[in-house]
Design a protein around this motif. Structure first.
Motif, PDB file in Angstrom:
ATOM      1  N   ALA A   1      38.667  63.254-117.697  1.00 41.70           N
ATOM      2  CA  ALA A   1      37.763  64.068-118.620  1.00 41.70           C
ATOM      3  C   ALA A   1      36.971  63.312-119.426  1.00 41.70           C
ATOM      4  O   ALA A   1      37.113  61.731-119.406  1.00 41.70           O
ATOM      5  N   SER A   2      36.368  63.816-120.243  1.00 36.98           N
ATOM      6  CA  SER A   2      35.695  63.212-121.462  1.00 36.98           C
ATOM      7  C   SER A   2      34.641  62.134-120.945  1.00 36.98           C
ATOM      8  O   SER A   2      34.726  60.848-121.352  1.00 36.98           O
ATOM      9  N   GLY A   3      33.806  62.646-120.088  1.00 40.49           N
ATOM     10  CA  GLY A   3      32.514  61.537-119.962  1.00 40.49           C
ATOM     11  C   GLY A   3      31.462  61.595-120.991  1.00 40.49           C
ATOM     12  O   GLY A   3      31.752  62.018-122.049  1.00 40.49           O
ATOM     13  N   PHE A   4      30.360  61.000-120.731  1.00 38.69           N
ATOM     14  CA  PHE A   4      29.147  60.791-121.563  1.00 38.69           C
ATOM     15  C   PHE A   4      28.515  62.159-121.917  1.00 38.69           C
ATOM     16  O   PHE A   4      28.389  62.882-121.111  1.00 38.69           O
ATOM     17  N   PRO A   5      27.703  61.941-122.974  1.00 33.73           N
ATOM     18  CA  PRO A   5      27.046  63.435-123.327  1.00 33.73           C
ATOM     19  C   PRO A   5      25.602  63.281-122.342  1.00 33.73           C
ATOM     20  O   PRO A   5      25.287  62.490-121.899  1.00 33.73           O
ATOM     21  N   VAL A   6      25.508  64.605-121.849  1.00 36.27           N
ATOM     22  CA  VAL A   6      24.295  64.742-121.031  1.00 36.27           C
ATOM     23  C   VAL A   6      23.355  65.896-121.924  1.00 36.27           C
ATOM     24  O   VAL A   6      24.082  66.822-122.486  1.00 36.27           O
ATOM     25  N   LEU A   7      22.140  65.821-121.565  1.00 35.69           N
ATOM     26  CA  LEU A   7      21.399  66.630-122.371  1.00 35.69           C
ATOM     27  C   LEU A   7      21.461  68.289-122.180  1.00 35.69           C
ATOM     28  O   LEU A   7      21.286  69.047-122.880  1.00 35.69           O
ATOM     29  N   ASP A   8      21.918  68.494-120.768  1.00 41.73           N
ATOM     30  CA  ASP A   8      22.033  69.833-120.442  1.00 41.73           C
ATOM     31  C   ASP A   8      23.263  70.499-121.256  1.00 41.73           C
ATOM     32  O   ASP A   8      23.132  71.893-121.090  1.00 41.73           O
ATOM     33  N   ASN A   9      24.245  69.860-121.565  1.00 41.28           N
ATOM     34  CA  ASN A   9      25.293  70.149-122.243  1.00 41.28           C
ATOM     35  C   ASN A   9      25.495  69.744-123.722  1.00 41.28           C
ATOM     36  O   ASN A   9      26.552  69.491-124.279  1.00 41.28           O
ATOM     37  N   PHE A  10      24.081  69.439-124.167  1.00 40.15           N
ATOM     38  CA  PHE A  10      24.123  69.084-125.683  1.00 40.15           C
ATOM     39  C   PHE A  10      23.502  70.234-126.417  1.00 40.15           C
ATOM     40  O   PHE A  10      22.270  70.436-126.088  1.00 40.15           O
TER      41      PHE A  10
ATOM     42  N   THR B   1      26.630  72.974-135.844  1.00 43.21           N
ATOM     43  CA  THR B   1      27.593  72.591-135.019  1.00 43.21           C
ATOM     44  C   THR B   1      26.860  72.254-133.965  1.00 43.21           C
ATOM     45  O   THR B   1      25.827  72.859-133.467  1.00 43.21           O
ATOM     46  N   ALA B   2      26.960  71.010-133.730  1.00 40.63           N
ATOM     47  CA  ALA B   2      26.630  70.530-132.279  1.00 40.63           C
ATOM     48  C   ALA B   2      27.778  70.560-131.241  1.00 40.63           C
ATOM     49  O   ALA B   2      28.936  70.275-131.600  1.00 40.63           O
TER      50      ALA B   2
ATOM     51  N   ALA C   1      30.006  60.147-131.923  1.00 41.59           N
ATOM     52  CA  ALA C   1      29.261  60.350-132.913  1.00 41.59           C
ATOM     53  C   ALA C   1      27.900  61.074-132.591  1.00 41.59           C
ATOM     54  O   ALA C   1      27.103  60.963-131.777  1.00 41.59           O
ATOM     55  N   VAL C   2      27.516  62.182-133.716  1.00 42.57           N
ATOM     56  CA  VAL C   2      26.424  62.861-133.474  1.00 42.57           C
ATOM     57  C   VAL C   2      25.580  62.747-134.981  1.00 42.57           C
ATOM     58  O   VAL C   2      26.359  62.908-135.935  1.00 42.57           O
ATOM     59  N   TYR C   3      24.446  62.551-134.739  1.00 42.95           N
ATOM     60  CA  TYR C   3      23.609  62.203-135.974  1.00 42.95           C
ATOM     61  C   TYR C   3      22.552  63.443-136.341  1.00 42.95           C
ATOM     62  O   TYR C   3      22.353  64.080-135.303  1.00 42.95           O
ATOM     63  N   PHE C   4      22.527  63.960-137.588  1.00 45.73           N
ATOM     64  CA  PHE C   4      21.844  65.032-137.892  1.00 45.73           C
ATOM     65  C   PHE C   4      20.790  64.822-138.964  1.00 45.73           C
ATOM     66  O   PHE C   4      21.045  64.215-139.732  1.00 45.73           O
TER      67      PHE C   4
ATOM     68  N   GLU D   1      21.344  64.403-132.757  1.00 47.54           N
ATOM     69  CA  GLU D   1      21.231  63.339-131.849  1.00 47.54           C
ATOM     70  C   GLU D   1      22.301  62.722-131.413  1.00 47.54           C
ATOM     71  O   GLU D   1      23.412  62.284-132.369  1.00 47.54           O
ATOM     72  N   THR D   2      22.532  62.159-130.202  1.00 46.18           N
ATOM     73  CA  THR D   2      23.523  61.427-129.692  1.00 46.18           C
ATOM     74  C   THR D   2      22.845  60.374-128.607  1.00 46.18           C
ATOM     75  O   THR D   2      21.818  60.385-128.325  1.00 46.18           O
ATOM     76  N   ILE D   3      23.889  59.795-128.067  1.00 44.04           N
ATOM     77  CA  ILE D   3      23.805  58.560-126.899  1.00 44.04           C
ATOM     78  C   ILE D   3      24.182  58.905-125.547  1.00 44.04           C
ATOM     79  O   ILE D   3      25.354  59.233-125.486  1.00 44.04           O
ATOM     80  N   ASP D   4      23.640  59.082-124.597  1.00 44.11           N
ATOM     81  CA  ASP D   4      24.098  59.297-123.153  1.00 44.11           C
ATOM     82  C   ASP D   4      24.517  57.795-122.648  1.00 44.11           C
ATOM     83  O   ASP D   4      24.656  56.763-123.299  1.00 44.11           O
ATOM     84  N   LYS D   5      25.159  57.850-121.458  1.00 40.11           N
ATOM     85  CA  LYS D   5      25.697  56.833-120.830  1.00 40.11           C
ATOM     86  C   LYS D   5      24.740  55.569-120.547  1.00 40.11           C
ATOM     87  O   LYS D   5      25.110  54.365-120.416  1.00 40.11           O
ATOM     88  N   ASP D   6      23.604  55.849-120.484  1.00 41.11           N
ATOM     89  CA  ASP D   6      22.417  54.732-120.166  1.00 41.11           C
ATOM     90  C   ASP D   6      21.881  54.432-121.616  1.00 41.11           C
ATOM     91  O   ASP D   6      20.865  53.751-121.537  1.00 41.11           O
ATOM     92  N   ASN D   7      22.381  54.693-122.699  1.00 41.87           N
ATOM     93  CA  ASN D   7      22.006  54.541-123.814  1.00 41.87           C
ATOM     94  C   ASN D   7      20.923  54.751-124.337  1.00 41.87           C
ATOM     95  O   ASN D   7      19.934  54.549-125.129  1.00 41.87           O
ATOM     96  N   ASN D   8      20.478  56.129-123.867  1.00 46.78           N
ATOM     97  CA  ASN D   8      19.124  56.561-124.228  1.00 46.78           C
ATOM     98  C   ASN D   8      19.656  57.899-125.234  1.00 46.78           C
ATOM     99  O   ASN D   8      20.294  58.509-125.142  1.00 46.78           O
TER     100      ASN D   8
END
Length: 467
Positions: free
Chosen positions: A235-244, A268-269, A284-287, A333-340
């Motif tokens: 579990a606990s993969g990288f963030p993806v936009l569709d679930n952010f 809340t994110a 980490a999530v930046y606001f 804002e956060t970072i996905d597995k491809d550093n985007n």
């Protein structure tokens, strides 16, 4: 003929065999009586020969049986032996030791031993004895990405096999994200205690459930021993936009033009991975806020994938937003597995704690037992609905009652003015038709914002009576 065929078709017997020896000396015991005590359907008796050997042919059926043998001879203490017997597997290496009653008082063995003596036979069972982690994280997320598992190899009598045995491991079900087992083949007693074998599952880049199978091949006997109890969650993969996603506690917040550090609105994110599972705790999530507002800069996710900060009332009087004055945007804002960088934005409205209250008509003249309806407009100083959770109530003077939208109302979370958000009606009625003397009367509308500021409006008039 039929009986003969049936008899040939049910020859599923296995052999129980071994030797009875004298404890201490190891000498064989002749004419000792060996009895199968349990299970009842296998009960039978044999006698040892001059070499102490005995043998039974039994039919255990299709299930592993718990077998109890009892060995006895005059002059010796009776000894019970317990073991497991699997279908189609002979148990032919039992060694039972009997203690002479002449030695019973010498502090020796008391004859009570539930373990089968003698050397272990070949492998018959695989048992999972340890699993370091039942849940691991997708690789490179910063969490635990490995799980170690240990199996014990035993013979048909339940004894640990002390000779080296190769055990193969394979993934029989998983998310196909590059997860792997290392090593895929391990030997008992090598790098682990005798009779045990250890290997490791490393997570890939996808979350899901992994089932692992351990296998021992015994080609000389045509036997394959399998065990697949290992179920590990990745579990606990990288963030993806569709679930952010990001959202405030309320969208309409009474923080316009006031400075109050303790007056806050939580933002809340929610951060999920590709499979909709929470990301690794501590992500980490930046606001940031645009057009106005003061928001904490960052937060980290909890175990459920949520990161929360506070928007404070910092005196902002926002302008320049496409929706109009008072509106602001909060971006997470956060970072996905491809550093985007991936972002999501929510819009809020800052409204004033003080309300404007307008009532039409501005007075009343209610006849005996009659009523009168009033149009009421309640809005903030910029013309928007008051903040979410604003309390509105109407109280009346003696002899009057009120009914309608705002007699006792907690306002919802609205952006747009209109009926039900800024426009209401209230009806005031004469509650004492039996009273005969005309008198003055009033009713009061009270608006209390979440910040605690109260605005009131009182309408006065008369109650006309029959005399």
């Amino acid at each position: 003929m039929l009986l003969f065929i049936q008899a040939c078709g049910t020859d599923d017997t296995v052999i129980i065999a071994g030797q009875v020896v004298e404890s201490g000396s190891g000498n064989p015991i002749n004419k000792a009586v060996i009895e199968v005590v349990q299970p009842e359907n296998l009960q039978q008796t044999a006698t040892t020969d001059s070499s102490g050997n005995f043998s039974f042919d039994v039919d255990p059926g299709n299930e592993t049986q718990n077998v109890t043998l009892e060995a006895s001879k005059q002059g010796y203490e009776t000894q019970s032996t317990n073991f497991k017997m699997a279908p189609d597997t002979d148990v032919d290496d039992l060694v039972i030791q009997l203690t002479s009653t002449d030695d019973a008082g010498d502090g020796g063995d008391d004859g009570e031993d539930d373990q089968v003596g003698g050397e272990a036979g070949g492998p018959a069972n695989l048992e999972l004895t340890n699993l370091s982690e039942s849940t691991i994280s997708v690789r490179e997320t910063g969490g635990d990405v490995n799980a170690t598992f240990t199996f014990e190899v035993t013979d048909s009598a339940g004894r640990v096999v002390d000779s080296p045995v190769d055990v193969n491991f394979q993934i029989i079900n998983g998310p196909n994200g590059g997860e792997r087992i290392t090593p895929q083949t391990a030997t008992t007693g090598v790098g682990s205690p005798v009779g045990t074998v250890k290997s490791n599952l490393a997570a890939g880049d996808s979350s899901g459930t992994v089932r692992i199978e351990a296998v021992i091949e015994r080609p000389n006997y045509g036997i394959t021993i399998r065990s697949s109890p290992v179920l590990i969650s990745i579990a606990s993969g990288f963030p993806v936009l569709d679930n952010f996603n990001v959202a405030p506690r309320v969208h309409n917040f009474d923080g316009y033009g006031i400075i109050a550090e303790g007056h806050t609105n939580s933002i809340t994110a929610s951060v999920g991975d590709l499979k909709g599972n929470p990301v690794q705790e501590g992500t980490a999530v930046y606001f940031s806020a645009s057009n106005g507002g003061l928001v904490n800069g960052s937060a980290t996710t909890n175990e459920n994938g949520y990161a929360t900060v506070n928007l404070s009332a910092n005196g902002s009087t926002p302008t320049g937003h496409p929706n109009g004055p008072g509106f602001i945007d909060i971006t997470a804002e956060t970072i996905d597995k491809d550093n985007n960088r991936i972002t999501n934005t929510t819009t809020l409205l800052l409204t004033t704690p003080r309300a404007q209250i307008d009532v039409s008509p501005t007075n009343f003249d209610i006849s005996n037992g009659a009523s009168q309806t009033f149009d009421v407009t309640i809005r903030d100083m910029n013309g928007y609905p008051m903040a979410a959770d604003t309390q509105i109530e109407v109280t009346t003077g003696q002899g009057l009652t009120a009914s309608g939208d705002i007699v006792d109302l907690e306002l919802g979370d609205y952006f747009q003015p209109g009926p039900g958000t800024t426009e209401f009606q209230v009806t005031v009625s004469d509650d004492d038709a039996d009273e005969v003397v005309s008198s003055d009367g009033s009713f009061t509308i009270t608006v209390t914002s979440p910040f605690g500021e109260t605005t009131t409006k009182t309408i006065r008039g008369s109650r006309a009576k029959t005399k």
